[in-house]
Structure formats: C-alpha cells, structure tokens
Design a protein around this motif. Structure first.
Motif, PDB file in Angstrom:
ATOM      1  N   LYS A 101       4.266   9.234  -9.212  1.00 23.88           N
ATOM      2  CA  LYS A 101       2.862   8.919  -9.497  1.00 23.88           C
ATOM      3  C   LYS A 101       2.159   8.181  -8.368  1.00 23.88           C
ATOM      4  CE  LYS A 101       3.409   8.837 -14.533  1.00 23.88           C
ATOM      5  NZ  LYS A 101       3.202   8.072 -15.772  1.00 23.88           N
ATOM      6  N   ILE A 102       2.900   7.526  -7.497  1.00 26.04           N
ATOM      7  CA  ILE A 102       2.270   6.764  -6.416  1.00 26.04           C
ATOM      8  C   ILE A 102       2.050   7.686  -5.222  1.00 26.04           C
ATOM      9  CG2 ILE A 102       2.485   4.773  -4.874  1.00 26.04           C
ATOM     10  CD1 ILE A 102       4.194   3.412  -6.949  1.00 26.04           C
ATOM     11  N   ILE A 103       0.835   8.194  -5.120  1.00 20.98           N
ATOM     12  CA  ILE A 103       0.465   9.094  -4.031  1.00 20.98           C
ATOM     13  C   ILE A 103      -0.754   8.518  -3.317  1.00 20.98           C
ATOM     14  CG2 ILE A 103       1.399  11.133  -5.200  1.00 20.98           C
ATOM     15  CD1 ILE A 103      -1.416  11.861  -6.058  1.00 20.98           C
ATOM     16  N   PRO A 104      -1.032   8.929  -2.090  1.00 22.51           N
ATOM     17  CA  PRO A 104      -2.165   8.369  -1.347  1.00 22.51           C
ATOM     18  C   PRO A 104      -3.489   8.508  -2.104  1.00 22.51           C
ATOM     19  CG  PRO A 104      -0.762   9.617   0.126  1.00 22.51           C
ATOM     20  CD  PRO A 104      -0.249   9.870  -1.263  1.00 22.51           C
ATOM     21  N   GLY A 105      -4.320   7.465  -1.986  1.00 23.05           N
ATOM     22  CA  GLY A 105      -5.616   7.496  -2.641  1.00 23.05           C
ATOM     23  C   GLY A 105      -6.052   6.115  -3.094  1.00 23.05           C
ATOM     24  N   ALA A 106      -7.227   6.057  -3.733  1.00 23.75           N
ATOM     25  CA  ALA A 106      -7.770   4.803  -4.260  1.00 23.75           C
ATOM     26  C   ALA A 106      -7.416   4.672  -5.742  1.00 23.75           C
ATOM     27  CB  ALA A 106      -9.283   4.770  -4.070  1.00 23.75           C
ATOM     28  N   TYR A 107      -7.117   3.454  -6.145  1.00 27.87           N
ATOM     29  CA  TYR A 107      -6.735   3.185  -7.537  1.00 27.87           C
ATOM     30  C   TYR A 107      -7.448   1.937  -8.031  1.00 27.87           C
ATOM     31  CZ  TYR A 107      -2.871   6.447  -6.749  1.00 27.87           C
ATOM     32  OH  TYR A 107      -2.118   7.561  -6.459  1.00 27.87           O
ATOM     33  N   ASN A 146       0.831  -1.211   0.000  1.00 22.29           N
ATOM     34  CA  ASN A 146       0.000   0.000   0.000  1.00 22.29           C
ATOM     35  C   ASN A 146       0.865   1.261   0.000  1.00 22.29           C
ATOM     36  OD1 ASN A 146       0.991  -0.094   2.598  1.00 22.29           O
ATOM     37  ND2 ASN A 146      -0.972  -0.696   3.499  1.00 22.29           N
ATOM     38  N   SER A 147       2.084   1.094  -0.531  1.00 20.47           N
ATOM     39  CA  SER A 147       2.995   2.231  -0.698  1.00 20.47           C
ATOM     40  C   SER A 147       3.926   1.895  -1.861  1.00 20.47           C
ATOM     41  CB  SER A 147       3.782   2.492   0.590  1.00 20.47           C
ATOM     42  OG  SER A 147       4.553   1.357   0.944  1.00 20.47           O
ATOM     43  N   ASN A 148       4.878   2.719  -2.114  1.00 19.38           N
ATOM     44  CA  ASN A 148       5.817   2.495  -3.216  1.00 19.38           C
ATOM     45  C   ASN A 148       6.907   1.506  -2.792  1.00 19.38           C
ATOM     46  OD1 ASN A 148       7.206   2.828  -5.628  1.00 19.38           O
ATOM     47  ND2 ASN A 148       8.227   4.703  -4.988  1.00 19.38           N
ATOM     48  N   PRO A 149       7.097   0.325  -3.452  1.00 17.60           N
ATOM     49  CA  PRO A 149       6.427  -0.131  -4.665  1.00 17.60           C
ATOM     50  C   PRO A 149       5.189  -0.980  -4.370  1.00 17.60           C
ATOM     51  CG  PRO A 149       8.247  -1.584  -4.180  1.00 17.60           C
ATOM     52  CD  PRO A 149       8.251  -0.538  -3.094  1.00 17.60           C
ATOM     53  N   VAL A 150       4.415  -1.272  -5.442  1.00 20.70           N
ATOM     54  CA  VAL A 150       3.245  -2.139  -5.360  1.00 20.70           C
ATOM     55  C   VAL A 150       3.505  -3.356  -6.245  1.00 20.70           C
ATOM     56  CG1 VAL A 150       0.756  -2.333  -5.721  1.00 20.70           C
ATOM     57  CG2 VAL A 150       1.750  -0.133  -5.010  1.00 20.70           C
ATOM     58  N   ASP A 151       3.252  -4.547  -5.692  1.00 20.00           N
ATOM     59  CA  ASP A 151       3.493  -5.790  -6.431  1.00 20.00           C
ATOM     60  C   ASP A 151       2.185  -6.376  -6.946  1.00 20.00           C
ATOM     61  OD1 ASP A 151       6.346  -5.963  -5.991  1.00 20.00           O
ATOM     62  OD2 ASP A 151       5.889  -6.448  -3.905  1.00 20.00           O
ATOM     63  N   PHE A 152       2.198  -6.764  -8.214  1.00 17.05           N
ATOM     64  CA  PHE A 152       1.035  -7.395  -8.835  1.00 17.05           C
ATOM     65  C   PHE A 152       1.399  -8.827  -9.226  1.00 17.05           C
ATOM     66  CE2 PHE A 152       0.744  -2.862  -9.688  1.00 17.05           C
ATOM     67  CZ  PHE A 152      -0.576  -2.573  -9.369  1.00 17.05           C
ATOM     68  N   SER A 153       0.428  -9.717  -9.117  1.00 15.94           N
ATOM     69  CA  SER A 153       0.618 -11.115  -9.499  1.00 15.94           C
ATOM     70  C   SER A 153      -0.640 -11.609 -10.209  1.00 15.94           C
ATOM     71  CB  SER A 153       0.906 -11.974  -8.267  1.00 15.94           C
ATOM     72  OG  SER A 153       1.046 -13.337  -8.622  1.00 15.94           O
ATOM     73  N   VAL A 154      -0.446 -12.243 -11.370  1.00 10.07           N
ATOM     74  CA  VAL A 154      -1.573 -12.736 -12.168  1.00 10.07           C
ATOM     75  C   VAL A 154      -1.325 -14.202 -12.509  1.00 10.07           C
ATOM     76  CG1 VAL A 154      -2.985 -12.394 -14.222  1.00 10.07           C
ATOM     77  CG2 VAL A 154      -1.809 -10.449 -13.197  1.00 10.07           C
ATOM     78  N   THR A 155      -2.291 -15.067 -12.199  1.00  7.53           N
ATOM     79  CA  THR A 155      -2.186 -16.491 -12.536  1.00  7.53           C
ATOM     80  C   THR A 155      -3.088 -16.793 -13.722  1.00  7.53           C
ATOM     81  OG1 THR A 155      -1.756 -17.059 -10.228  1.00  7.53           O
ATOM     82  CG2 THR A 155      -2.423 -18.848 -11.694  1.00  7.53           C
ATOM     83  N   ILE A 156      -2.499 -17.335 -14.786  1.00  7.09           N
ATOM     84  CA  ILE A 156      -3.236 -17.691 -16.002  1.00  7.09           C
ATOM     85  C   ILE A 156      -3.270 -19.208 -16.120  1.00  7.09           C
ATOM     86  CG2 ILE A 156      -3.454 -17.333 -18.496  1.00  7.09           C
ATOM     87  CD1 ILE A 156      -3.464 -14.758 -16.877  1.00  7.09           C
TER      88      ILE A 156
END
Length: 233
Positions: A202-208, A139-149
């Motif tokens: 670009k990573i500032i507090p808020g909803a995304y 929930n801060s810099n950096p943010v990790d994404f993971s996608v399972t296909i």
C-alpha cells in the motif's frame, strides 16, 4: 499492582495488600507511601509532585513486615480522604528491601515493588485534553507517526486511537492503531503515542493525508488532527 477506587470526600476506606515471598530466605520489607508519577511513555514511577497525590492519605497498618520463605503477608492500608477535594488522586504503597552480599567487597542490593492506588472522587471533575503535537517521520516504507496528548484536567483519562490514511483522491488507503498501552494520562501530564505504517503493497509514491483520531472513553470526547505527507519514489 493497581487498585482503582471511587470515594466520597471525607470518607475512610481500607484496602488489604498481599505480598508473597518466593525466595529461599526471609524477606524484610519497609513500607512507605509516595506520590505517583508517569513519564511520557506511560511508565509509572515514584514522584514528588503533591498536587494530585494521595500519599498523605495512606496509612499502612505497619511500617515494616517480615515474610518467611514461601509465605504470604497481608498489609492493611487505611485511606482517609479529606473534605473539599475533587477530581483524582494518585499514590504508591511501596515495599522496599535491601540485602548485603558478602564477598571480597560488600555489595548492597536493593529492590522495590509497589501497588498503585488511583482514586476517583465523587464531585466536580474537569476534563480538558488536547492534541499538542502530531508528527510524521519517513518518506518511504515504513512511516513513523507520533502523537502527544496533554491532559489539563483534574482527573486521569484513558486514551485510545488510530490513524486513518487516505490517498490524493480522498479514498481510504489504510488504518493503523496507535500503540497506547493502558492509555492512562494523569492530570497535568502528557503522553506520547506512536504508530508505524509498514505495508509494502500500500505504500507507494504520492501524497497522503493522515488523520489521527483519539477517543477518551467515558466522557464522549474525540480529539482529531490531520497532516499531509509524501512518499517518494
């Protein structure tokens, strides 16, 4: 290291593999065939599952080869495709060696190198791929994404993709590419693709809102999934 072939059921094909010995000693290799497997990170390995294997179709011209120092050997491999098969089949022609190191205690060193064969068969193909999981960590810099296909079809697919990040007002903030490597997913297998959003400006507090978009080239299929996440102060 990888040979792609498109063959008809009932056909016979021959490929020639080239092996170099760059060592100062003679190299003695045993030649074996195995099913191809792949882990969720996309690493190729020897497998056991025979459902989508072509290892039984592969007939090396010899089962061993000796190569002199700084020399090259050529090994022919015949591929005999049965009738009434469809989709894709995958295998490995493996060259295996072992050598004893003399000393106070003998040590046996082993090595393996192989060529991957990916065979696409003419005829009926089943394409069924889907996003099984889309997760976000941080929930801060950096943010990790993971996608399972998941590939539930009968032939391998190649996936590429990116994640579109938008703010609370709906405007696009950033776009990041998924780390897919070759993107290959074998039949009845899953792959995990990852991405890192790391941008202090670009990573500032808020909803995304993060929208992952996976493209499967060659079949015109696009997979999508969305998720809301928050950046704390």
């Amino acid at each position: 290291p990888i040979i792609h072939l498109k063959l008809h059921p009932g056909s016979t094909e021959e490929v020639e593999l080239r092996v170099q010995n760059k060592d100062e000693a003679e190299l003695n290799l045993n030649i074996k065939t195995y099913p191809l497997a792949m882990d969720e990170s996309g690493n190729a390995m020897v497998g056991e599952d025979q459902r989508f294997s072509c290892s039984a179709w592969l007939e090396p011209a010899r089962n061993s080869v000796s190569i002199l120092p700084d020399s090259t050997a050529f090994v022919a491999v015949k591929i005999k495709v049965p009738f009434n098969v469809s989709g894709g089949r995958y295998g490995v022609v493996m060259f295996e060696t072992s050598r004893k190191m003399q000393g106070e205690k003998e040590i046996l060193l082993t090595g393996r190198m192989g060529t991957i064969l990916m065979i696409e068969l003419y005829g009926r193909k089943q394409f069924d791929s889907r996003i099984m999981n889309f997760s976000i960590a941080g929930n801060s810099n950096p943010v990790d994404f993971s996608v399972t296909i998941r590939n539930n079809g009968n032939i391998h697919i190649t996936a590429k993709g990116s994640i579109l990040i938008s703010g609370e007002d709906g405007r696009i903030v950033d776009r990041i590419n998924l780390n897919t490597g070759t993107g290959t997913i074998l039949p009845e297998n899953s792959r995990i693709f990852s991405a890192i959003w790391q941008n202090e400006r670009k990573i500032i507090p808020g909803a995304y809102r993060a929208k992952v978009r996976i493209i499967i080239p060659g079949i015109g299929r696009v997979l999508e999934s969305e998720k809301v996440f928050y950046i704390n102060k």
